[in-house]
Design an enzyme around this catalytic site. Sequence first.
Site, PDB file in Angstrom:
ATOM      1  N   CYS A 168       0.906  -1.156  -0.056  1.00  0.00           N
ATOM      2  CA  CYS A 168       0.279  -0.007  -0.029  1.00  0.00           C
ATOM      3  C   CYS A 168       0.997   1.047   0.011  1.00  0.00           C
ATOM      4  CB  CYS A 168      -0.786   0.049   1.301  1.00  0.00           C
ATOM      5  SG  CYS A 168      -1.830  -1.341   1.334  1.00  0.00           S
TER       6      CYS A 168
ATOM      7  N   GLY B 256      -1.364   1.061  -4.860  1.00  0.00           N
ATOM      8  CA  GLY B 256      -2.639   0.704  -4.660  1.00  0.00           C
ATOM      9  C   GLY B 256      -3.777   1.211  -5.086  1.00  0.00           C
TER      10      GLY B 256
ATOM     11  N   ASN C 238       1.129   0.204   5.894  1.00  0.00           N
ATOM     12  CA  ASN C 238       1.646  -0.297   4.919  1.00  0.00           C
ATOM     13  C   ASN C 238       2.546  -1.630   5.367  1.00  0.00           C
ATOM     14  OD1 ASN C 238       4.245  -0.192   2.178  1.00  0.00           O
ATOM     15  ND2 ASN C 238       2.262  -1.415   2.480  1.00  0.00           N
ATOM     16  N   GLY C 239       1.767  -2.994   5.283  1.00  0.00           N
ATOM     17  CA  GLY C 239       2.316  -4.179   5.497  1.00  0.00           C
ATOM     18  C   GLY C 239       1.496  -5.112   5.622  1.00  0.00           C
TER      19      GLY C 239
ATOM     20  N   CYS D  98      12.169  -5.486   1.813  1.00  0.00           N
ATOM     21  CA  CYS D  98      11.860  -6.472   0.522  1.00  0.00           C
ATOM     22  C   CYS D  98      12.560  -5.928  -0.884  1.00  0.00           C
ATOM     23  CB  CYS D  98      10.184  -5.929   0.315  1.00  0.00           C
ATOM     24  SG  CYS D  98       9.519  -6.738  -1.234  1.00  0.00           S
TER      25      CYS D  98
ATOM     26  N   TYR E  41      10.423  -4.330  -8.847  1.00  0.00           N
ATOM     27  CA  TYR E  41       8.958  -4.190  -9.427  1.00  0.00           C
ATOM     28  C   TYR E  41       8.108  -3.094  -8.884  1.00  0.00           C
ATOM     29  CZ  TYR E  41       3.971  -5.307 -10.599  1.00  0.00           C
ATOM     30  OH  TYR E  41       2.877  -5.085 -11.150  1.00  0.00           O
TER      31      TYR E  41
ATOM     32  N   CYS F  55       4.721 -14.730  -0.721  1.00  0.00           N
ATOM     33  CA  CYS F  55       4.825 -13.626   0.302  1.00  0.00           C
ATOM     34  C   CYS F  55       3.730 -13.323   1.350  1.00  0.00           C
ATOM     35  CB  CYS F  55       5.066 -12.197  -0.471  1.00  0.00           C
ATOM     36  SG  CYS F  55       5.342 -11.002   0.818  1.00  0.00           S
TER      37      CYS F  55
ATOM     38  N   CYS G  83      15.235  -9.217   2.389  1.00  0.00           N
ATOM     39  CA  CYS G  83      14.440 -10.285   2.234  1.00  0.00           C
ATOM     40  C   CYS G  83      14.323 -10.657   0.610  1.00  0.00           C
ATOM     41  CB  CYS G  83      12.894 -10.019   2.650  1.00  0.00           C
ATOM     42  SG  CYS G  83      11.821 -11.516   2.270  1.00  0.00           S
TER      43      CYS G  83
ATOM     44  N   CYS H 185      10.660 -14.869  -1.536  1.00  0.00           N
ATOM     45  CA  CYS H 185       9.928 -15.337  -2.613  1.00  0.00           C
ATOM     46  C   CYS H 185      10.845 -16.071  -3.576  1.00  0.00           C
ATOM     47  CB  CYS H 185       9.107 -14.267  -2.884  1.00  0.00           C
ATOM     48  SG  CYS H 185       9.919 -12.935  -3.294  1.00  0.00           S
TER      49      CYS H 185
END
Length: 460
Positions: free
Chosen positions: A2, A32, A107-108, A250, A256, A396, A446, A449
């Site tokens: 978000c 978002g 956000n999260g 992340c 992306y 994720c 992280c 994924c």
Amino acid sequence: MCGIIGIYQKDKKSETASRLAVLGLFAAQHRGQESCGIAYFDGEKLQLIKQMGLVKEVFHEEVLKQIPSHVAIGHVRYPTKGSSDIRNAQPHILYNLSGPMFALASNGDIVNYKELREELEAKDVFFESQNDGELILKYIAYFHEKQGLSIVDSIKNVMQHFNGSYSTLLLVKDQLYAFRDPHGNRPFIFGELDDGTYVFASESCCLDIIRAQFKKEVSPCEIIHVNEKGMESIQLNPDEFRSRKHTAHCIFELIYFSRPDSIVYDNAVYAFREKLGEKLAKKEDIISDVVMPVPDSSNFIALGYAKELGMDFSLGLIRNHYVGRTFIAPEQTIRDENVSQKFNALPGYLEGKKVTLIDDSIVRGTTLRKIVKMVRRHGAKEIHVRIGSPMVKYSCYYGIDTPTMEELIANQKTVEDIATFLHADSLRYLTVPELKSLINDEKDFCFACFDGNYPIHLKE
Ligand code: SF4
């Protein structure tokens, strides 16, 4: 994923915080598109406006005229937990006996959401949504109002008990708090306008649009409190609050999610994406007539790839900008319709050409398969697909709505099988070590994924 923004104007007569917040949200729209909202202090009490839809649709001039304030927070939602419903839109607002007292935008994703919610429900706390932001807000409010903790101690309490990702803005009447989870999983930055207005945002593009200067990242485990006396930062030791002992930014934000004109985790996003393309190109042994991206998120990856090989960068596919991002449309039906509405090939341009098609990642593979089909329908004689990230094999749980592992094509198929599924003549990805070699502090990121090593506990 978000987007959030918070504005605090020292001069209470300025009364433009809500407008600035709306502009910042407009710049964060890519994070978002489902709903948006702002909460602001009108001089007497907190007010809230939130609706389903895009920022420019919800906050038209008539609305903007009516929201004078010197402090405001805002949110654009991309759904992960909870249905596509206005009750899950943020900010959330909470009343006590004296009126609307708290508002929060986050956000999260909270991994142990269920257990924490049950804990509060057992204390007669009522929930209206399935949204993580409401849980954070009610946890803080409960410990502040019922247990007598200060707001800062209530936030510390969140850091002690919540596993997951949360870059968060909290209004307690006209006081603003900004805090970030101990792993620093989602981006969160702080900036200032020339007149001293404080700005907190998900990305630096939100600062640029209102001409604020980037000052710093909000650090993992930092609590920043802003009121009329100024700003105070309380830096806690993240290692005392982390489920695993390292920062976990992340990496997908750089690949992306974030806008290429943003600076995220001290990296210029566009430059990082060019490096992804260069890395792909270094191991290339098939030289095509044309290198082209799946626009727009792969543009800089393709640019870096083409530069490294001394080739021209071509825009053979054109994107219709009035359709949302395919990956973040919440329903499968919408996603499928979007693909053909979203892209078209230049007429005649691909006829008889050997094409290298660059994309940032493959999740299910269904979108890319349709794009490959479109490129072939327009006459390409060979299509070589190159992906600027490793194989997405794991889901994720930290704020990105990836499907279940079984739905991730790379979890189920080999590279060769995926190439066959896509109808591509060849397919290559970056490897995890190649991606890690582009990061200065790989231990602070992280990559779950791609490699399945989840840096934040997953226990529900
Ligand atoms: S699992 Fe992937 S998308 Fe989720 S936070 Fe980690 S790197 Fe980002």
